[in-house]
Design an enzyme around this catalytic site. Structure first.
Site, PDB file in Angstrom:
ATOM      1  N   GLY A  62       1.985  -5.900   7.296  1.00 13.09           N
ATOM      2  CA  GLY A  62       1.111  -6.663   6.216  1.00 13.09           C
ATOM      3  C   GLY A  62      -0.168  -7.006   6.927  1.00 13.09           C
ATOM      4  O   GLY A  62      -0.388  -6.516   8.050  1.00 13.09           O
TER       5      GLY A  62
ATOM      6  N   GLU B  44       3.350  -5.326  12.304  1.00 18.09           N
ATOM      7  CA  GLU B  44       2.422  -4.210  12.082  1.00 18.09           C
ATOM      8  C   GLU B  44       1.300  -4.872  11.332  1.00 18.09           C
ATOM      9  O   GLU B  44       1.842  -5.057  10.111  1.00 18.09           O
ATOM     10  CB  GLU B  44       3.152  -3.032  11.516  1.00 18.09           C
ATOM     11  CG  GLU B  44       4.415  -2.610  12.239  1.00 18.09           C
ATOM     12  CD  GLU B  44       4.040  -1.742  13.501  1.00 18.09           C
ATOM     13  OE1 GLU B  44       2.915  -1.475  13.637  1.00 18.09           O
ATOM     14  OE2 GLU B  44       4.715  -1.672  14.438  1.00 18.09           O
TER      15      GLU B  44
ATOM     16  N   THR C 291      -1.289 -13.132   7.572  1.00 17.27           N
ATOM     17  CA  THR C 291       0.071 -13.578   7.476  1.00 17.27           C
ATOM     18  C   THR C 291       1.037 -13.238   8.428  1.00 17.27           C
ATOM     19  O   THR C 291       1.888 -13.936   8.907  1.00 17.27           O
ATOM     20  CB  THR C 291       0.525 -12.255   6.205  1.00 17.27           C
ATOM     21  OG1 THR C 291      -0.471 -12.369   5.280  1.00 17.27           O
ATOM     22  CG2 THR C 291       1.721 -12.902   5.550  1.00 17.27           C
TER      23      THR C 291
ATOM     24  N   ASN D 268       0.995  -1.231   0.019  1.00 17.43           N
ATOM     25  CA  ASN D 268       0.014  -0.021   0.006  1.00 17.43           C
ATOM     26  C   ASN D 268       0.669   1.429  -0.018  1.00 17.43           C
ATOM     27  O   ASN D 268       0.503   2.237  -0.633  1.00 17.43           O
ATOM     28  CB  ASN D 268      -0.994   0.026   1.159  1.00 17.43           C
ATOM     29  CG  ASN D 268      -0.190  -0.097   2.438  1.00 17.43           C
ATOM     30  OD1 ASN D 268       0.769  -0.539   2.700  1.00 17.43           O
ATOM     31  ND2 ASN D 268      -0.987   0.886   3.558  1.00 17.43           N
TER      32      ASN D 268
ATOM     33  N   CYS E 180      -3.363   1.768   6.450  1.00 20.92           N
ATOM     34  CA  CYS E 180      -3.892   0.816   7.447  1.00 20.92           C
ATOM     35  C   CYS E 180      -4.376   1.964   8.611  1.00 20.92           C
ATOM     36  O   CYS E 180      -5.050   1.525   9.600  1.00 20.92           O
ATOM     37  CB  CYS E 180      -2.513  -0.093   7.969  1.00 20.92           C
ATOM     38  SG  CYS E 180      -1.135   1.060   8.350  1.00 20.92           S
TER      39      CYS E 180
ATOM     40  N   GLU F 163       7.296   0.422  16.209  1.00 25.05           N
ATOM     41  CA  GLU F 163       8.419   1.109  15.217  1.00 25.05           C
ATOM     42  C   GLU F 163       8.529   2.393  15.548  1.00 25.05           C
ATOM     43  O   GLU F 163       7.941   2.924  16.458  1.00 25.05           O
ATOM     44  CB  GLU F 163       7.881   0.838  13.752  1.00 25.05           C
ATOM     45  CG  GLU F 163       7.852  -0.722  13.285  1.00 25.05           C
ATOM     46  CD  GLU F 163       7.465  -0.898  11.740  1.00 25.05           C
ATOM     47  OE1 GLU F 163       6.573  -0.291  11.270  1.00 25.05           O
ATOM     48  OE2 GLU F 163       8.272  -1.833  11.404  1.00 25.05           O
TER      49      GLU F 163
HETATM   50  P1  NAP Z   1      -0.083  -9.304   3.186  1.00 27.11           P
HETATM   51  O1  NAP Z   1      -0.483 -10.173   2.162  1.00 27.11           O
HETATM   52  O2  NAP Z   1      -0.056  -9.762   4.419  1.00 27.11           O
HETATM   53  O3  NAP Z   1       1.445  -9.174   2.655  1.00 27.11           O
HETATM   54  C1  NAP Z   1       2.566  -8.375   3.106  1.00 27.11           C
HETATM   55  C2  NAP Z   1       3.872  -8.931   2.979  1.00 27.11           C
HETATM   56  O4  NAP Z   1       4.290 -10.349   3.235  1.00 27.11           O
HETATM   57  C3  NAP Z   1       4.105  -9.071   1.214  1.00 27.11           C
HETATM   58  O5  NAP Z   1       5.534  -8.665   1.049  1.00 27.11           O
HETATM   59  C4  NAP Z   1       3.706 -10.604   1.071  1.00 27.11           C
HETATM   60  O6  NAP Z   1       4.306 -10.947  -0.124  1.00 27.11           O
HETATM   61  C5  NAP Z   1       4.450 -11.280   2.191  1.00 27.11           C
HETATM   62  N1  NAP Z   1       3.875 -12.691   2.550  1.00 27.11           N
HETATM   63  C6  NAP Z   1       2.837 -12.976   2.201  1.00 27.11           C
HETATM   64  N2  NAP Z   1       2.659 -14.290   2.681  1.00 27.11           N
HETATM   65  C7  NAP Z   1       4.057 -14.365   3.259  1.00 27.11           C
HETATM   66  C8  NAP Z   1       4.460 -15.656   4.069  1.00 27.11           C
HETATM   67  N3  NAP Z   1       3.896 -16.927   4.211  1.00 27.11           N
HETATM   68  N4  NAP Z   1       5.586 -15.409   4.704  1.00 27.11           N
HETATM   69  C9  NAP Z   1       6.008 -14.373   4.504  1.00 27.11           C
HETATM   70  N5  NAP Z   1       5.794 -13.358   3.960  1.00 27.11           N
HETATM   71  C10 NAP Z   1       4.666 -13.363   3.195  1.00 27.11           C
HETATM   72  O7  NAP Z   1      -0.549  -8.045   3.381  1.00 27.11           O
HETATM   73  P2  NAP Z   1      -0.882  -6.860   1.907  1.00 27.11           P
HETATM   74  O8  NAP Z   1      -1.974  -7.279   1.325  1.00 27.11           O
HETATM   75  O9  NAP Z   1       0.556  -6.766   1.219  1.00 27.11           O
HETATM   76  O10 NAP Z   1      -1.076  -5.538   2.751  1.00 27.11           O
HETATM   77  C11 NAP Z   1      -2.326  -5.076   3.136  1.00 27.11           C
HETATM   78  C12 NAP Z   1      -2.283  -5.173   4.774  1.00 27.11           C
HETATM   79  O11 NAP Z   1      -1.201  -4.646   5.277  1.00 27.11           O
HETATM   80  C13 NAP Z   1      -3.566  -4.601   5.420  1.00 27.11           C
HETATM   81  O12 NAP Z   1      -4.268  -5.671   6.344  1.00 27.11           O
HETATM   82  C14 NAP Z   1      -2.927  -3.583   6.094  1.00 27.11           C
HETATM   83  O13 NAP Z   1      -3.805  -2.814   7.240  1.00 27.11           O
HETATM   84  C15 NAP Z   1      -1.616  -4.086   6.431  1.00 27.11           C
HETATM   85  N6  NAP Z   1      -0.840  -2.769   6.775  1.00 27.11           N
HETATM   86  C16 NAP Z   1      -0.538  -2.340   8.149  1.00 27.11           C
HETATM   87  C17 NAP Z   1       0.261  -1.461   8.397  1.00 27.11           C
HETATM   88  C18 NAP Z   1       0.647  -1.142   9.762  1.00 27.11           C
HETATM   89  O14 NAP Z   1       1.682  -0.380  10.041  1.00 27.11           O
HETATM   90  N7  NAP Z   1       0.029  -1.745  11.009  1.00 27.11           N
HETATM   91  C19 NAP Z   1       0.916  -0.706   7.243  1.00 27.11           C
HETATM   92  C20 NAP Z   1       0.510  -1.265   5.950  1.00 27.11           C
HETATM   93  C21 NAP Z   1      -0.304  -1.932   5.918  1.00 27.11           C
HETATM   94  P3  NAP Z   1       3.371 -10.928  -1.400  1.00 27.11           P
HETATM   95  O15 NAP Z   1       2.714  -9.595  -1.611  1.00 27.11           O
HETATM   96  O16 NAP Z   1       4.255 -11.081  -2.476  1.00 27.11           O
HETATM   97  O17 NAP Z   1       2.622 -11.863  -1.337  1.00 27.11           O
END
Ligand code: NAP
Length: 480
Positions: free
Chosen positions: A227, A249, A231, A151, A283, A461
């Site tokens: 993420g 996070e 995950t 994002n 997020c 963080e």
């Molecule tokens: P995601 O699907 O959980 O992916 C995050 C990262 O983890 C990506 O690089 C993804 O790779 C990787 N990943 C996926 N499966 C994995 C595994 N089994 N082992 C290790 N790494 C793995 O999240 P997203 O869809 O990219 O992001 C959206 C989410 O992030 C939302 O829920 C949002 O709220 C959250 N977010 C939280 C914050 C915060 O600071 N709290 C900030 C921003 C976003 P791929 O994409 O290559 O599959």
């Protein structure tokens, strides 16, 4: 077509797998490049480079580290336009947004931690009467893993990498496979800035293979992950029995609580931003809007009018407010929540439909959507949608809204609009969130702790919290 390479040991390298996955441009739905489909062998090569670089980097002077990091920041500033366009093409966000938020913040991350490391101190305790003194060494951990989402691609990628390398660690990092481009370009900048080979290694690929290999690697001692909550839980299950340090996070479903005594115009303008900035894919977006009953009807009319005036368009156009969603599958997920809302008797007051942008008919555009809900317990009010969709509903008392605000599994941020000081203090203490913004939203000071409670994460963080995470404290006790 742009073919991306991994950045290992200071060199761009094809993946050892020699296999690639397509990279889509969300604004037109076309494939415009490909990305390494790396596996554990590529992660191992990155690990080896990091391990080799560690002895020298971890003993480099703080001035040397700081100088290189400040140079990286400068080079990002100098390449603002190029990076902003690359971020927009990969993610679908307006170029104008990437130019004022994403890329400047990535530069700030390097600048901030390049300076912070020169001020990082540790404790010393004189054990009076025992002729002893205790002090704490803060030593780098070794090789650490950083995994970031799509994002805010470069913004969040560098938010991890910068404190990790500032503290003397070497890094194996993976950006989201959905938005790898600016992380790819960062390699070149790091080389130009004189970052020694192997200090930062960037491996591209899918979460389930590349990300999984980083998490499972027995010698990568800490994982900083941003993420989704599912995950994060998966990573924790793997990392915990290996006793890795973990910073998670995760997702959010943040309340935006509006009292009648607020500065109305400021609140209205900011609420449009906190609902739909970056297509609602932040997020921290306030996706559950609770409005005090006495101003509810007025707010509803004014808010819907402002939301309907937002221009959905191609991300490169200056007058675009809402660009494309990041991917086809994400668009489908967000749309499915609009259907769920309807099936739960939610009333769509604005948006709710896909938008066709002339000349870019295959892009992933969705109108900013406002849904009036009658219960805070409906699914659209409880589950993270992570798109341009907000819910609104009235409340009548502080107790009632507090209860509704806290009645979700998440606890990342909360926004409060009021001019009542006592209420501000009461609510700030009682809201279950890692961050409470009062009369503002997403105003960031990089020295503050950043993170969530409940299923929004573990650890913090930002500022010295990040430097503490990326170092291991060691107590030394000297008897004299
Ligand atoms: P995601 O699907 O959980 O992916 C995050 C990262 O983890 C990506 O690089 C993804 O790779 C990787 N990943 C996926 N499966 C994995 C595994 N089994 N082992 C290790 N790494 C793995 O999240 P997203 O869809 O990219 O992001 C959206 C989410 O992030 C939302 O829920 C949002 O709220 C959250 N977010 C939280 C914050 C915060 O600071 N709290 C900030 C921003 C976003 P791929 O994409 O290559 O599959």
């Amino acid at each position: 077509m742009i073919r991306i390479a991994n950045y290992i040991n200071g060199q761009y390298q094809a993946p050892l797998t020699n296999s690639y996955i397509p990279n889509y441009n969300p604004s037109d739905g076309a494939i415009y490049g490909d990305i390494p489909d790396s596996d554990a062998s590529d992660v191992q090569a990155a690990y080896k480079a990091a391990e080799t670089a560690f002895p020298e980097w971890s003993t480099s002077t703080l001035e040397e580290r700081s100088k290189i990091m400040l140079r990286i920041a400068e080079l990002l500033d100098e390449n603002l336009q190029k990076f902003a366009e690359a971020e927009s093409k990969d993610n679908g966000k307006p170029v104008s947004l990437a130019k004022v938020v994403d890329i400047p913040r990535a530069a700030s991350n390097f600048r901030f931690f390049g300076n912070a490391i020169t001020q990082f101190s540790s404790e010393s305790h004189e054990s009076t009467g025992l002729n002893a003194v205790n002090f704490t060494l803060r030593q780098p951990i070794g090789v650490v893993g950083c995994i970031s989402p799509w994002n805010l691609p470069l913004y969040l990628f560098t938010w991890k990498i910068a404190p990790a390398i500032a503290a003397g660690n070497c890094v194996v990092a993976k950006p989201s496979e959905v938005t790898p481009m600016t992380a790819y370009l960062l390699g070149e900048i790091c080389t130009q800035a004189g970052l020694p080979e192997g200090v930062l290694n960037i491996v591209h690929g899918l979460g389930g293979s590349t990300g999984q290999a980083i998490t499972e690697h027995p010698k990568i001692k800490a994982i900083s992950f941003t993420g989704g909550t599912a995950t994060g839980a998966h990573i924790a299950r793997i990392a915990a029995p290996m006793f890795k340090k973990l910073s998670l996070e995760l997702g959010g479903k943040n309340p935006n609580i509006i009292f009648a005594d607020c500065d109305y115009d400021d609140m209205l303008q900011t609420t449009v931003r906190s609902s739909f900035a970056n297509q609602g894919q932040i997020c921290l977006c306030g996706s559950r809007i609770f409005v005090e009953a006495s101003i509810y009807e007025k707010f509803k009319t004014d808010f819907v009018e402002k939301v309907n005036a937002l221009k959905v368009g191609h991300p490169s156009k200056e007058d675009t407010n809402i660009g494309a969603l990041v991917s086809k599958s994400h668009l489908e997920k967000v749309k499915s929540y609009i259907d769920i809302a309807k099936s739960e008797n939610g009333k769509v007051l604005a948006g709710g439909e896909e938008v066709t942008v002339d000349g870019f008919e295959n892009g992933y555009y969705l109108a900013p959507t406002v849904i009036e809900v009658s219960s805070d317990e409906c699914r659209v009010n409880q589950e993270e949608i992570f798109g341009p969709v907000v819910t609104i509903m009235p409340f009548t008392s502080e107790d009632e809204v507090l209860q509704m605000a806290n009645k979700v599994k998440y606890g990342l941020s909360a926004t409060l609009w009021t001019n009542n000081l006592k209420r501000t203090m009461r609510m700030s203490q009682s809201l279950q969130a890692g961050i409470v913004w009062v009369n503002t939203w997403m105003m960031r000071d990089l020295r503050t702790p950043f993170g969530g409670v409940k299923e929004s994460g573990v650890g913090r963080e930002g500022g010295f919290e990040a430097l503490r995470f990326f170092t291991e404290p060691k107590n030394v006790c000297i008897k004299y």
